[in-house]
Design a protein around this motif. Structure first.
Motif, PDB file in Angstrom:
ATOM      1  N   TRP A 157      12.584   6.478   3.933  1.00 26.38           N
ATOM      2  CA  TRP A 157      13.604   5.458   4.233  1.00 26.38           C
ATOM      3  C   TRP A 157      14.468   5.893   5.406  1.00 26.38           C
ATOM      4  CZ3 TRP A 157      16.102   1.552   0.576  1.00 26.38           C
ATOM      5  CH2 TRP A 157      15.138   0.987  -0.265  1.00 26.38           C
ATOM      6  N   GLU A 158      14.855   7.154   5.398  1.00 24.52           N
ATOM      7  CA  GLU A 158      15.709   7.649   6.483  1.00 24.52           C
ATOM      8  C   GLU A 158      14.982   7.632   7.824  1.00 24.52           C
ATOM      9  OE1 GLU A 158      19.202   8.618   6.842  1.00 24.52           O
ATOM     10  OE2 GLU A 158      18.784   7.118   5.324  1.00 24.52           O
ATOM     11  N   ASP A 159      13.697   7.977   7.826  1.00 25.42           N
ATOM     12  CA  ASP A 159      12.924   7.928   9.071  1.00 25.42           C
ATOM     13  C   ASP A 159      12.964   6.526   9.658  1.00 25.42           C
ATOM     14  OD1 ASP A 159      12.292  10.577   9.019  1.00 25.42           O
ATOM     15  OD2 ASP A 159      10.197  10.316   8.425  1.00 25.42           O
ATOM     16  N   ILE A 160      12.811   5.547   8.808  1.00 28.33           N
ATOM     17  CA  ILE A 160      12.813   4.157   9.290  1.00 28.33           C
ATOM     18  C   ILE A 160      14.210   3.769   9.789  1.00 28.33           C
ATOM     19  CG2 ILE A 160      12.622   1.748   8.543  1.00 28.33           C
ATOM     20  CD1 ILE A 160      10.345   2.735   6.629  1.00 28.33           C
ATOM     21  N   LEU A 161      15.219   4.041   8.976  1.00 24.71           N
ATOM     22  CA  LEU A 161      16.574   3.604   9.334  1.00 24.71           C
ATOM     23  C   LEU A 161      17.101   4.326  10.569  1.00 24.71           C
ATOM     24  CD1 LEU A 161      18.048   3.400   5.725  1.00 24.71           C
ATOM     25  CD2 LEU A 161      17.518   1.483   7.225  1.00 24.71           C
ATOM     26  N   LEU A 162      16.855   5.625  10.625  1.00 25.44           N
ATOM     27  CA  LEU A 162      17.345   6.390  11.779  1.00 25.44           C
ATOM     28  C   LEU A 162      16.624   5.980  13.051  1.00 25.44           C
ATOM     29  CD1 LEU A 162      17.885  10.142  10.843  1.00 25.44           C
ATOM     30  CD2 LEU A 162      19.515   8.553  11.859  1.00 25.44           C
ATOM     31  N   THR A 163      15.301   5.909  12.976  1.00 23.06           N
ATOM     32  CA  THR A 163      14.532   5.552  14.166  1.00 23.06           C
ATOM     33  C   THR A 163      14.953   4.191  14.678  1.00 23.06           C
ATOM     34  OG1 THR A 163      12.680   6.788  13.272  1.00 23.06           O
ATOM     35  CG2 THR A 163      12.218   5.359  15.130  1.00 23.06           C
TER      36      THR A 163
ATOM     37  N   ALA B 262      10.124  17.087  16.287  1.00 19.21           N
ATOM     38  CA  ALA B 262      11.331  17.842  15.915  1.00 19.21           C
ATOM     39  C   ALA B 262      12.520  17.525  16.812  1.00 19.21           C
ATOM     40  CB  ALA B 262      11.027  19.338  15.961  1.00 19.21           C
ATOM     41  N   ALA B 263      12.278  17.433  18.124  1.00 22.48           N
ATOM     42  CA  ALA B 263      13.398  17.202  19.039  1.00 22.48           C
ATOM     43  C   ALA B 263      14.037  15.838  18.775  1.00 22.48           C
ATOM     44  CB  ALA B 263      12.922  17.292  20.489  1.00 22.48           C
ATOM     45  N   SER B 264      13.221  14.863  18.415  1.00 22.83           N
ATOM     46  CA  SER B 264      13.780  13.538  18.101  1.00 22.83           C
ATOM     47  C   SER B 264      14.600  13.591  16.820  1.00 22.83           C
ATOM     48  CB  SER B 264      12.659  12.506  17.966  1.00 22.83           C
ATOM     49  OG  SER B 264      12.041  12.319  19.211  1.00 22.83           O
ATOM     50  N   ARG B 265      14.117  14.354  15.842  1.00 30.00           N
ATOM     51  CA  ARG B 265      14.902  14.494  14.597  1.00 30.00           C
ATOM     52  C   ARG B 265      16.256  15.121  14.912  1.00 30.00           C
ATOM     53  NH1 ARG B 265      12.419  13.084  10.183  1.00 30.00           N
ATOM     54  NH2 ARG B 265      10.150  13.116  10.064  1.00 30.00           N
ATOM     55  N   LEU B 266      16.216  16.169  15.732  1.00 30.19           N
ATOM     56  CA  LEU B 266      17.482  16.824  16.085  1.00 30.19           C
ATOM     57  C   LEU B 266      18.386  15.854  16.840  1.00 30.19           C
ATOM     58  CD1 LEU B 266      16.145  20.329  17.219  1.00 30.19           C
ATOM     59  CD2 LEU B 266      17.430  19.785  15.135  1.00 30.19           C
ATOM     60  N   GLY B 267      17.803  15.110  17.769  1.00 29.31           N
ATOM     61  CA  GLY B 267      18.594  14.173  18.556  1.00 29.31           C
ATOM     62  C   GLY B 267      19.207  13.076  17.706  1.00 29.31           C
ATOM     63  N   MET B 268      18.432  12.559  16.780  1.00 33.13           N
ATOM     64  CA  MET B 268      18.945  11.467  15.945  1.00 33.13           C
ATOM     65  C   MET B 268      20.020  11.951  14.979  1.00 33.13           C
ATOM     66  SD  MET B 268      15.661   8.958  15.252  1.00 33.13           S
ATOM     67  CE  MET B 268      14.608  10.129  14.411  1.00 33.13           C
ATOM     68  N   ASP B 269      19.953  13.229  14.645  1.00 31.58           N
ATOM     69  CA  ASP B 269      20.958  13.784  13.721  1.00 31.58           C
ATOM     70  C   ASP B 269      22.209  14.296  14.440  1.00 31.58           C
ATOM     71  OD1 ASP B 269      19.588  13.289  11.447  1.00 31.58           O
ATOM     72  OD2 ASP B 269      18.632  15.256  11.310  1.00 31.58           O
ATOM     73  N   TYR B 270      22.133  14.386  15.777  1.00 23.65           N
ATOM     74  CA  TYR B 270      23.211  15.049  16.511  1.00 23.65           C
ATOM     75  C   TYR B 270      24.511  14.237  16.501  1.00 23.65           C
ATOM     76  CZ  TYR B 270      26.029  17.196  20.059  1.00 23.65           C
ATOM     77  OH  TYR B 270      27.074  17.790  20.695  1.00 23.65           O
ATOM     78  N   ARG B 271      25.616  14.944  16.319  1.00 21.84           N
ATOM     79  CA  ARG B 271      26.952  14.328  16.477  1.00 21.84           C
ATOM     80  C   ARG B 271      27.785  15.268  17.335  1.00 21.84           C
ATOM     81  NH1 ARG B 271      24.121  11.436  14.414  1.00 21.84           N
ATOM     82  NH2 ARG B 271      24.227  10.274  12.461  1.00 21.84           N
ATOM     83  N   HIS B 272      28.544  14.723  18.280  1.00 24.61           N
ATOM     84  CA  HIS B 272      29.457  15.556  19.048  1.00 24.61           C
ATOM     85  C   HIS B 272      30.507  16.167  18.116  1.00 24.61           C
ATOM     86  CE1 HIS B 272      28.261  15.194  23.141  1.00 24.61           C
ATOM     87  NE2 HIS B 272      28.354  13.884  23.183  1.00 24.61           N
ATOM     88  N   PRO B 273      31.023  17.336  18.489  1.00 22.88           N
ATOM     89  CA  PRO B 273      32.124  17.905  17.686  1.00 22.88           C
ATOM     90  C   PRO B 273      33.314  16.934  17.684  1.00 22.88           C
ATOM     91  CG  PRO B 273      31.271  19.506  19.258  1.00 22.88           C
ATOM     92  CD  PRO B 273      30.628  18.199  19.582  1.00 22.88           C
TER      93      PRO B 273
END
Lengths: 133, 279
Positions: A116-122, B263-274
């Motif tokens: 679910w998170e993969d879909i929502l985040l992407t 992996a880089a996309s996962r990191l990018g999508m999870d990234y938040r500025h301080p």
């Protein structure tokens, strides 16, 4: 075992940028329940105010008396990932099910939650529209 | 003074390998490529499972000669019951947990070369069954981009039996497609059948054998006609697109699902500025 049933959850504000009449949202949920042999209980309707999840929180409080929740769409979940994860954790901890009717997706396991998170985040990062030349 | 002129119609190969560039050029020039599947065990598993679901629906034993069984399925049931069979096999196959991964394995290298290595894949793989002389399963000429698909998608079309002539599908090559698209308004008073008559002389009928897979761009006009070949066509189709490229009506979640987030996309999508700064 007598089924406890699934509570529907519909929106009063746009989902993914478009609005669907509430009776249509309910039809989609009812159809999902029927196709999957689930007992459907009347839907809770979220407030129209942006960022409000008071009705969803109320349904989550009701989880012990339910088999699960059928969202009209998984895209009704909060924008903030940590808030969504708290919902997944709560559903999983209680051994219940979260479903997205439009997407025909269910969440029963941590692997489902990742899916679910993969879909929502992407979806937040993917291009949404074709440029017009 | 530099007198060289850029040839803007030439694709730029960048750092693509010679093989990648060659495949890309062929795909752009022809609008399609037909290749041997990259995983024959996956293909055989898919076909056997499809035949198994069909046999179960018909209440008969799983066939030994899978190809013959599929080719002659029209001898087993009337057209009126075809859609029930199609739905049984479609639902059965899409409930198999290994199915989509195996389907991807059939052409993973080519798809990654043509589309990208960070992909979204259609969630439910389509199945077509076209019996001889059955006019209930026809797909009039169309381009999927005209009805809600993104032009960034590529279709992986898999025959479960040998397909040729009217047992297969037709595709309008890119040059002809561009010419007809440019004057599309002149066809606006006609029907899809009228359009077919206009483009018919320029169509390519795709002969494709079991063991091969077709990748084509659905931006081109394509479709099928009444199957006059005396055998039933069984084919599957599934769309792939670059994960972050534009989506149209076929959206993530409902229709597409990420399959190879890096992996880089996962990191990018999870990234938040301080946070915590004050203005």
């Amino acid at each position: 075992m007598t089924p406890l049933g699934y509570r529907g959850y519909i929106a009063s504000r746009p989902v993914r940028g478009s609005s669907s009449p509430q009776h249509v949202q309910n039809l989609v949920i009812r159809d999902f329940a029927q196709r999957n042999g689930l007992l459907f209980k009347l839907s809770a309707t979220e407030y129209a105010m942006a960022g409000s999840f008071m009705m969803l929180d109320a349904v989550l409080d009701e989880l012990p008396q339910l088999d699960g929740i059928i969202l009209y769409s998984q895209f009704m979940l909060p924008d903030r990932p940590e808030r969504r994860r708290a919902i997944y954790d709560r559903v999983l901890a209680e051994g219940k099910v979260l479903a997205g009717a439009v997407e025909n997706l269910t969440l029963r396991t941590p692997a489902d939650a990742r899916r679910w998170e993969d879909i929502l985040l992407t979806d937040r990062f993917a291009a949404r529209e074709m440029p017009v030349f | 003074m530099c007198t060289a002129t850029a040839k803007l119609d030439d694709p730029i190969d960048g750092f693509l390998s010679a093989d990648e560039a060659a495949l890309g050029r062929r795909f752009i020039a022809d609008g399609h490529v037909i290749r041997s599947v990259e995983d024959t065990a996956a293909l055989d598993r898919i076909r056997s499972a499809a035949a198994g679901h069909a046999a179960r629906h018909l209440g008969i034993a799983a066939p030994n000669d899978v190809g013959g069984f599929l080719n002659r399925i029209h001898e087993q049931l009337p057209v009126a019951k075809l859609n029930d069979l199609r739905l049984a096999v479609f639902n059965g196959m899409n409930a198999e947990p290994w199915f989509r991964r195996s389907y991807f394995a059939l052409a993973r290298g080519a798809i990654e070369t043509l589309v990208g290595n960070e992909l979204a894949m259609q969630r439910r793989i389509n199945l077509s069954i076209q019996m001889p002389d059955d006019d209930s399963s026809l797909l009039p000429v169309h381009a999927d981009v005209w009805s809600g698909d993104s032009p960034f998608e590529v279709v992986a079309w898999l025959p479960l039996v040998d397909c040729r002539k009217t047992k297969s599908m037709f595709l309008l090559p890119p040059a002809a497609n561009a010419r007809h698209a440019a004057q599309f308004g002149t066809y606006s008073k006609g029907t899809a059948e009228d359009l077919f008559r206009v483009i018919e002389p320029e169509l390519t009928w795709l002969d494709i054998k079991y063991g091969e897979i077709l990748l084509f761009t659905q931006n081109l006009m394509h479709g099928n006609r009444l199957n006059r070949e005396g055998e039933t066509r069984w084919s599957m189709n599934c769309r792939f697109k670059s994960l972050f490229s534009p989506y149209c009506d076929k959206r993530l979640g409902e229709f597409f699902e990420p399959i190879t987030i890096r992996a880089a996309s996962r990191l990018g999508m999870d990234y938040r500025h301080p946070t915590g700064f004050e203005a």
